[in-house]
Design a protein around this motif. Structure first.
Motif, PDB file in Angstrom:
ATOM      1  N   VAL A 105       1.016  -1.138  -0.083  1.00 18.30           N
ATOM      2  CA  VAL A 105      -0.164  -0.018  -0.114  1.00 18.30           C
ATOM      3  C   VAL A 105       0.867   1.258  -0.189  1.00 18.30           C
ATOM      4  N   HIS A 106       1.058   1.869  -0.790  1.00 19.85           N
ATOM      5  CA  HIS A 106       1.682   3.116  -1.313  1.00 19.85           C
ATOM      6  C   HIS A 106       1.352   4.429  -0.414  1.00 19.85           C
ATOM      7  N   GLY A 107       2.198   5.212  -0.536  1.00 18.96           N
ATOM      8  CA  GLY A 107       2.067   6.479   0.357  1.00 18.96           C
ATOM      9  C   GLY A 107       1.391   7.470  -0.549  1.00 18.96           C
ATOM     10  N   PHE A 108       1.357   8.700   0.130  1.00 19.79           N
ATOM     11  CA  PHE A 108       0.531  10.147  -0.286  1.00 19.79           C
ATOM     12  C   PHE A 108       1.381  10.784  -1.565  1.00 19.79           C
ATOM     13  N   CYS A 109       0.741  10.807  -2.665  1.00 19.83           N
ATOM     14  CA  CYS A 109       1.020  11.500  -3.772  1.00 19.83           C
ATOM     15  C   CYS A 109       2.354  10.598  -4.462  1.00 19.83           C
ATOM     16  N   LEU A 110       2.125   9.047  -4.159  1.00 19.88           N
ATOM     17  CA  LEU A 110       3.132   8.350  -4.820  1.00 19.88           C
ATOM     18  C   LEU A 110       2.055   7.643  -5.710  1.00 19.88           C
ATOM     19  N   ASN A 111       2.668   6.358  -6.254  1.00 22.59           N
ATOM     20  CA  ASN A 111       1.636   5.308  -6.685  1.00 22.59           C
ATOM     21  C   ASN A 111       2.273   4.032  -6.861  1.00 22.59           C
ATOM     22  N   LEU A 112       1.740   3.076  -7.218  1.00 22.83           N
ATOM     23  CA  LEU A 112       2.447   1.645  -6.916  1.00 22.83           C
ATOM     24  C   LEU A 112       3.756   1.599  -7.430  1.00 22.83           C
ATOM     25  N   ASP A 113       4.102   2.296  -8.492  1.00 24.84           N
ATOM     26  CA  ASP A 113       5.352   2.001  -8.894  1.00 24.84           C
ATOM     27  C   ASP A 113       6.649   2.478  -7.730  1.00 24.84           C
ATOM     28  N   CYS A 114       6.271   3.188  -6.742  1.00 19.18           N
ATOM     29  CA  CYS A 114       7.351   3.441  -5.804  1.00 19.18           C
ATOM     30  C   CYS A 114       7.838   2.207  -5.144  1.00 19.18           C
ATOM     31  N   TRP A 115       7.073   1.038  -5.331  1.00 16.46           N
ATOM     32  CA  TRP A 115       7.616  -0.160  -4.699  1.00 16.46           C
ATOM     33  C   TRP A 115       8.542  -0.998  -5.495  1.00 16.46           C
ATOM     34  N   ARG A 144     -14.095  14.696  -2.607  1.00 21.34           N
ATOM     35  CA  ARG A 144     -13.661  15.309  -1.180  1.00 21.34           C
ATOM     36  C   ARG A 144     -13.962  14.588  -0.068  1.00 21.34           C
ATOM     37  N   ALA A 145     -15.399  14.221  -0.153  1.00 23.71           N
ATOM     38  CA  ALA A 145     -16.189  13.402   1.222  1.00 23.71           C
ATOM     39  C   ALA A 145     -15.353  12.176   1.441  1.00 23.71           C
ATOM     40  N   HIS A 146     -15.072  11.593   0.433  1.00 28.14           N
ATOM     41  CA  HIS A 146     -14.569  10.255   0.526  1.00 28.14           C
ATOM     42  C   HIS A 146     -12.906  10.333   0.730  1.00 28.14           C
ATOM     43  N   SER A 147     -12.370  11.486   0.509  1.00 33.80           N
ATOM     44  CA  SER A 147     -10.704  11.606   0.661  1.00 33.80           C
ATOM     45  C   SER A 147     -10.518  11.586   2.169  1.00 33.80           C
ATOM     46  N   THR A 148     -10.436  10.461   2.845  1.00 38.23           N
ATOM     47  CA  THR A 148     -10.005  10.187   4.245  1.00 38.23           C
ATOM     48  C   THR A 148      -9.336   8.946   4.493  1.00 38.23           C
ATOM     49  N   ILE A 149      -8.696   8.957   5.543  1.00 37.69           N
ATOM     50  CA  ILE A 149      -8.075   7.747   5.942  1.00 37.69           C
ATOM     51  C   ILE A 149      -8.780   6.674   6.148  1.00 37.69           C
ATOM     52  N   GLY A 173       2.593  -1.124   4.247  1.00 33.65           N
ATOM     53  CA  GLY A 173       2.206   0.104   3.634  1.00 33.65           C
ATOM     54  C   GLY A 173       3.412   1.225   4.035  1.00 33.65           C
ATOM     55  N   HIS A 174       3.405   2.076   3.371  1.00 30.09           N
ATOM     56  CA  HIS A 174       4.541   3.228   3.390  1.00 30.09           C
ATOM     57  C   HIS A 174       3.698   4.465   3.711  1.00 30.09           C
ATOM     58  N   SER A 175       3.991   5.295   4.487  1.00 29.16           N
ATOM     59  CA  SER A 175       3.544   6.703   4.726  1.00 29.16           C
ATOM     60  C   SER A 175       2.068   6.664   4.877  1.00 29.16           C
ATOM     61  N   MET A 176       1.307   7.136   4.016  1.00 28.60           N
ATOM     62  CA  MET A 176      -0.075   7.082   3.960  1.00 28.60           C
ATOM     63  C   MET A 176      -0.547   5.695   3.966  1.00 28.60           C
ATOM     64  N   GLY A 177      -0.103   4.766   3.446  1.00 26.50           N
ATOM     65  CA  GLY A 177      -0.344   3.355   3.269  1.00 26.50           C
ATOM     66  C   GLY A 177      -0.153   2.754   4.361  1.00 26.50           C
ATOM     67  N   GLY A 178       0.800   3.240   5.256  1.00 26.32           N
ATOM     68  CA  GLY A 178       0.734   2.737   6.920  1.00 26.32           C
ATOM     69  C   GLY A 178      -0.658   2.998   7.656  1.00 26.32           C
ATOM     70  N   MET A 179      -0.855   4.151   7.368  1.00 26.48           N
ATOM     71  CA  MET A 179      -2.126   4.872   7.914  1.00 26.48           C
ATOM     72  C   MET A 179      -3.182   4.176   7.523  1.00 26.48           C
ATOM     73  N   ILE A 199       2.354  -7.819   9.325  1.00 23.39           N
ATOM     74  CA  ILE A 199       2.249  -6.216   8.998  1.00 23.39           C
ATOM     75  C   ILE A 199       3.479  -5.589   8.943  1.00 23.39           C
ATOM     76  N   GLY A 200       3.743  -4.873   7.799  1.00 20.39           N
ATOM     77  CA  GLY A 200       5.036  -3.980   7.774  1.00 20.39           C
ATOM     78  C   GLY A 200       4.824  -2.598   7.658  1.00 20.39           C
ATOM     79  N   LEU A 201       4.972  -1.670   8.596  1.00 23.44           N
ATOM     80  CA  LEU A 201       4.802  -0.348   8.647  1.00 23.44           C
ATOM     81  C   LEU A 201       5.902   0.519   8.074  1.00 23.44           C
ATOM     82  N   ILE A 202       6.043   1.141   6.904  1.00 25.18           N
ATOM     83  CA  ILE A 202       7.221   2.024   6.800  1.00 25.18           C
ATOM     84  C   ILE A 202       7.058   3.186   6.753  1.00 25.18           C
ATOM     85  N   SER A 203       7.954   4.059   7.215  1.00 25.58           N
ATOM     86  CA  SER A 203       8.000   5.747   7.095  1.00 25.58           C
ATOM     87  C   SER A 203       6.452   6.022   7.602  1.00 25.58           C
ATOM     88  N   THR A 204       5.737   5.716   8.597  1.00 27.73           N
ATOM     89  CA  THR A 204       4.569   6.158   8.934  1.00 27.73           C
ATOM     90  C   THR A 204       4.113   6.332  10.340  1.00 27.73           C
TER      91      THR A 204
END
Length: 374
Positions: A105-115, A144-149, A173-179, A199-204
Motif C-alpha cells: 500500500v503506497h504513500g501519499f502523492c505516490l503510486n504503486l511504482d514506488c515499490w 472530497r467527502a471520501h478522501s479520508t484515511i 504500507g509506506h507513509s499514508m499506506g501505513g495509515m 504487518i509491515g509499517l514503513i515511514s509512517t
C-alpha cells in the motif's frame, strides 16, 4: 538449481515447517542476496502486470496489479498469469498450506511504482498485490467527502476481498499506506490474526503528524512558507494555480524532493522518479486529504497488530514522518520489531531498499510460518 527454484523451494519449506529455525535463516540469506541485486538494472515504472479493477464501496475504480508466483510451466511468467487468476488465491498442490499474499500500500502523492525495488525482489517468488490508492496513479479520482484515511482503510478491505478472498495475507504500507493499514485494523480488528498474518509499517505514523511537513516537498520554495503559515483553507480553491507554478518550477521542485524524500546522496534517477510521481498528483488531491492528516489519532488502535509478526521501518533522517513516530508505533505494538536505517529519509524503501527488503524477508518468513502452524 536456478535462483527461482532455490527461493521458491525455501519459501515452500517455511510454509510446510513452522519450527524450522535453521531453514528460516537460510531463507533470509537467500532473499537478502536477491534483494541487493534486484531492480538496479530495471527502469523505474516498467514493472507491470495485467491490470485488475477493484470497485470501492463508493463505486470508485481502483487500479490493481498482481504478480503471481511463477508457474512451473515453461514460458508462463508471473505478469502474464496475473490477470487470469486475480480473483482467487495462488494455485497450489492438494494438501499444501495456502501461500501468503503480500499487499503493498503506497504513500501519499505516490503510486504503486514506488515499490520498484520490492517488486523486483519478490516478482514471481511471492504472490504480491500492488494498487494505486484513490486519486493516485491510475485509480479513479475521489470526491472530497471520501478522501479520508478511514475510506482508505475500507478500500484496502475491498482489495483484499476482491483479489485475496482466501488464504493468509501480509500487509505492507509506506507513509499514508501505513495509515491505511492502521485504519483497516481499527475497522476490521477481527481479521488481524485469522486473515492478516503479518504487518509491515514503513515511514509512517498513527497520529501526531505535523501536516505542514507534507506540504513542503509538494510546493515550490517561494510558496512553501506562506502555505505552511496557515492558508490551508484556501488550498482547494487555488489548486490549479499551484499546479501551474509547480510545473514552471521543475528544478526547484526536484531540489525539494531530494531534500525531503532522501536523507543522503542517492542516484539522480531516484530523485527524478519520485519527483515525477509527486508532479503527476494534482494539488487538489493534497488539498482534499490534507485536513485528515492533522486530525489523525489512532495510536490507541495499533495494539491489535501485536497479534501477528509486525515490522516497523524508518530512516533516522526522515523529515516527514520522523523516527519518533516509528519508535512510538513499536512501543505500542507488542512484540513488534523496529528497523532504524541510519541517515535514510522518507523514501527509505528506495534509499535503503536492500535493508528494507531484508526486513521484509524476515517478516514474510515469520508470517508464512505462522500461517502454516494454524
Amino acid at each position: 538449481m536456478s535462483r527461482r527454484g532455490r527461493i521458491i523451494g525455501s519459501l515452500a519449506g517455511a510454509l510446510g515447517v513452522a519450527a524450522a529455525g535453521t531453514a528460516a535463516v537460510g531463507i533470509r540469506r537467500q532473499q537478502r542476496a536477491i534483494s541487493r541485486r534486484a531492480g538496479e538494472e530495471i527502469p523505474f515504472g516498467t514493472l507491470r502486470s495485467a491490470p485488475v479493477t477493484v470497485v470501492a464501496d463508493d463505486g470508485l475504480p481502483l487500479h490493481v496489479e498482481i504478480d503471481e508466483v511463477e508457474s512451473a510451466t515453461p514460458g508462463r511468467s508471473a505478469g502474464r498469469s496475473a490477470g487470469r487468476s486475480a480473483g482467487g488465491s495462488v494455485r497450489r498442490a492438494k494438501g499444501h498450506p495456502p501461500a501468503v499474499t503480500v499487499v503493498f500500500v503506497h504513500g501519499f502523492c505516490l503510486n504503486l511504482d514506488c515499490w520498484h525495488f520490492q517488486r523486483a525482489a519478490y516478482r514471481g517468488l511471492v504472490r504480491a498485490v500492488y494498487y494505486d490508492q484513490r486519486s493516485h496513479g491510475r485509480s479513479g479520482n475521489s470526491d472530497r467527502a471520501h478522501s479520508t484515511i478511514e475510506q482508505l482503510g475500507r478500500d484496502l478491505h475491498r482489495v483484499i476481498e476482491a483479489v485475496a478472498p482466501d488464504g493468509p495475507v501480509v500487509l505492507v504500507g509506506h507513509s499514508m499506506g501505513g495509515m491505511s493499514i492502521v485504519a483497516f485494523a481499527e475497522q476490521y480488528p477481527e481479521l488481524i490474526g485469522p486473515r492478516v498474518v503479518g504487518i509491515g509499517l514503513i515511514s509512517t505514523t498513527a497520529g501526531g503528524l505535523d501536516p505542514t511537513r507534507i506540504l513542503l516537498p509538494m510546493v515550490p520554495a517561494r510558496l512553501a512558507g506562506p502555505v505552511a503559515r496557515g492558508v490551508v483553507r484556501t488550498l482547494h480553491l487555488g489548486h490549479r494555480a499551484v499546479d501551474s507554478v509547480r510545473r514552471a518550477g521543475g528544478s526547484v521542485a526536484t531540489v525539494a524532493t531530494d531534500r525531503f524524500a532522501f536523507g543522503g546522496d542517492v542516484p539522480r534517477g531516484y530523485v527524478e522518479f519520485v519527483d515525477q510521481m509527486l508532479a503527476a498528483t494534482p494539488f487538489e488531491v493534497l488539498a482534499d486529504f490534507f485536513p485528515h492528516f492533522a486530525g489523525l489519532d489512532k495510536f490507541d488502535f495499533v495494539e491489535v497488530l501485536g497479534r501477528v509478526p509486525t515490522s516497523v521501518i524508518c530512516g533516522t533522517a526522515d523529515r516527514l514522518t520522523s523516527i519518533g513516530h516509528s519508535r512510538k508505533l513499536q512501543s505500542r505494538i507488542p512484540g513488534s520489531r523496529l528497523l532504524e536505517c541510519e541517515g535514510a529519509g522518507h523514501m527509505v524503501l528506495m534509499e535503503r531498499h536492500e535493508l528494507v527488503n531484508a526486513e521484509l524477508d524476515q517478516l514474510i518468513t515469520a508470517a508464512s510460518a505462522r500461517a502454516a502452524a494454524r
